[in-house]
Design an enzyme around this catalytic site. Structure first.
Site, PDB file in Angstrom:
ATOM      1  N   SER A 239      44.449  36.008  44.066  1.00  0.00           N
ATOM      2  CA  SER A 239      45.005  34.695  43.769  1.00  0.00           C
ATOM      3  C   SER A 239      45.861  34.196  44.928  1.00  0.00           C
ATOM      4  O   SER A 239      45.352  33.985  46.026  1.00  0.00           O
ATOM      5  CB  SER A 239      45.770  34.766  42.449  1.00  0.00           C
ATOM      6  OG  SER A 239      46.084  33.494  41.966  1.00  0.00           O
TER       7      SER A 239
ATOM      8  N   ASP B  67      37.760  30.621  35.294  1.00  0.00           N
ATOM      9  CA  ASP B  67      38.964  30.578  36.112  1.00  0.00           C
ATOM     10  C   ASP B  67      39.087  29.206  36.771  1.00  0.00           C
ATOM     11  O   ASP B  67      38.142  28.750  37.419  1.00  0.00           O
ATOM     12  CB  ASP B  67      38.880  31.665  37.192  1.00  0.00           C
ATOM     13  CG  ASP B  67      40.117  31.764  38.073  1.00  0.00           C
ATOM     14  OD1 ASP B  67      41.033  30.938  37.928  1.00  0.00           O
ATOM     15  OD2 ASP B  67      40.153  32.675  38.916  1.00  0.00           O
TER      16      ASP B  67
ATOM     17  N   HIS C 113      40.689  34.798  35.195  1.00  0.00           N
ATOM     18  CA  HIS C 113      41.609  35.010  36.300  1.00  0.00           C
ATOM     19  C   HIS C 113      42.520  36.190  35.975  1.00  0.00           C
ATOM     20  O   HIS C 113      42.936  36.385  34.834  1.00  0.00           O
ATOM     21  CB  HIS C 113      42.460  33.749  36.485  1.00  0.00           C
ATOM     22  CG  HIS C 113      43.327  33.774  37.697  1.00  0.00           C
ATOM     23  ND1 HIS C 113      42.895  33.338  38.922  1.00  0.00           N
ATOM     24  CD2 HIS C 113      44.611  34.185  37.869  1.00  0.00           C
ATOM     25  CE1 HIS C 113      43.874  33.464  39.802  1.00  0.00           C
ATOM     26  NE2 HIS C 113      44.931  33.981  39.187  1.00  0.00           N
TER      27      HIS C 113
END
Length: 348
Positions: free
Chosen positions: A194, A288, A318
């Protein structure tokens, strides 16, 4: 640090739920969720249901509350500590002070080995080495490499470009001190999930641009790559799938100062020069908000002639790198990434 009794009990219950008979798990999770031609994995849907029942969320209240919540809740999903993996605490010198870091070394690893310089996720605002401890242990052990996990400075105390400067400094330190770390300087990767994937991508670009040491490989889990546009996946998966649209807006508001050029490649690596970058494994999750920008980055690398393996996990959400302790599906996806890292840092 001792784990509170309540957290240990909740962790045990969460892990037990994933071993119930499939019909029972389906009854708890609810009817299958299908969206954009994909079906959410039962493990992921059950996890989301349990989080909803516990009223857990990625962002809650203030920055301090959100950080504390993430740190405490990691015990619910990360699983038992992965051993045998030795740890060594380090300080990385930078122009703005020293960065704490942890070097993870699996038992029996030859010296020198490959090394992954890892940047944790958490929207540049939450997350830490501690929140990603078991994930890093897993990557180290399964890939057969050392991992240097870096505690870069967080926003809003340090806004952009502070984290990027820390990430670049950490890679340059690892390259310069490779032998001291037990690593082969020709086999150093950058990686993260991320926000950490964003930092790893930026670091690789800047390393090539600076003309010094260059990573041998990039390991990017659902990276944030573009602040300039809202892609379709951000609209499709805006709610109830762990990372939400409002979470992303909250993170961006804390990390990016007003007036920042959103096309700056140190912020949005999709708009940077990718020529000459090392091979990459890019993982995205089907459900996501960040899916499409991660895949756009993979396509840009491909068009530039950079060897890239794009692996969409179409049934996951995610954050799956952190969910190793519940069910099987999250660990399967992470095992694939660890295999790619092993190959990417294999002796030449």
């Amino acid at each position: 640090m001792a784990i509170p009794l309540q957290i240990r009990a909740e962790a045990a219950f969460s892990q037990l739920a994933f071993w119930l008979p499939r019909p029972v798990r389906r009854a708890i999770a609810g009817p299958p969720l299908r969206l954009d031609g994909q079906e959410l994995a039962l493990d992921a849907q059950l996890l989301l249901r349990l989080q909803k029942l516990a009223k857990a969320s990625l962002v809650r209240g203030s920055v301090e509350e959100s950080r504390s919540m993430l740190l405490a809740s990691r015990h619910l999903v990360s699983g038992p500590t992965i051993e045998p993996v030795a740890t060594r605490e380090l300080l990385i010198p930078t122009g703005d002070g020293d960065l704490p870091a942890t070097l993870y070394t699996p038992a029996g690893l030859p010296d020198p080995s490959g090394l992954l310089v890892f940047f944790h996720g958490g929207g540049w605002v939450v997350g830490s080495r501690a929140s990603h401890d078991n994930s890093v242990r897993y990557l180290a052990k399964q890939a057969g490499v050392r991992v240097l996990s870096v505690e870069y400075r967080l926003a809003p105390e340090t806004r952009f470009p502070g984290a990027t400067e820390d990430a670049i400094a950490a890679f340059e330190y690892a390259f310069a001190k490779a032998r001291d770390l037990g690593a082969d300087p020709a086999r150093i990767a950058v990686g993260g999930d991320s926000a950490g994937g964003n930092l790893a991508a930026v670091t690789a670009q800047q390393a090539v641009k600076r003309g010094g040491g260059v990573p041998a490989f990039q390991l990017l889990f659902y990276p944030a790559t573009d602040f300039t546009v809202r892609r379709r996946s951000r609209e499709l998966f805006a709610e109830d799938l762990f990372l939400t649209d409002s979470d992303m807006t909250w993170f961006e508001g804390h990390y990016v100062p007003k007036g920042t050029d959103l096309y700056n490649p140190k912020l949005s690596p999709l708009h940077g020069d990718v020529s000459g970058l090392p091979p990459a494994y890019i993982a995205t999750a089907g459900f996501d908000p960040l899916r499409d920008e991660g895949e756009a980055y993979a396509e840009k690398l491909r068009k530039a002639g950079v060897p890239v393996a794009l692996s969409r996990q179409p049934d996951l959400i995610h954050g799956y790198l952190n969910f190793l302790g519940v069910g099987r599906r999250f660990r399967e996806a992470t095992a694939e990434a660890a295999g790619a890292l092993r190959v990417g840092l294999a002796p030449r």
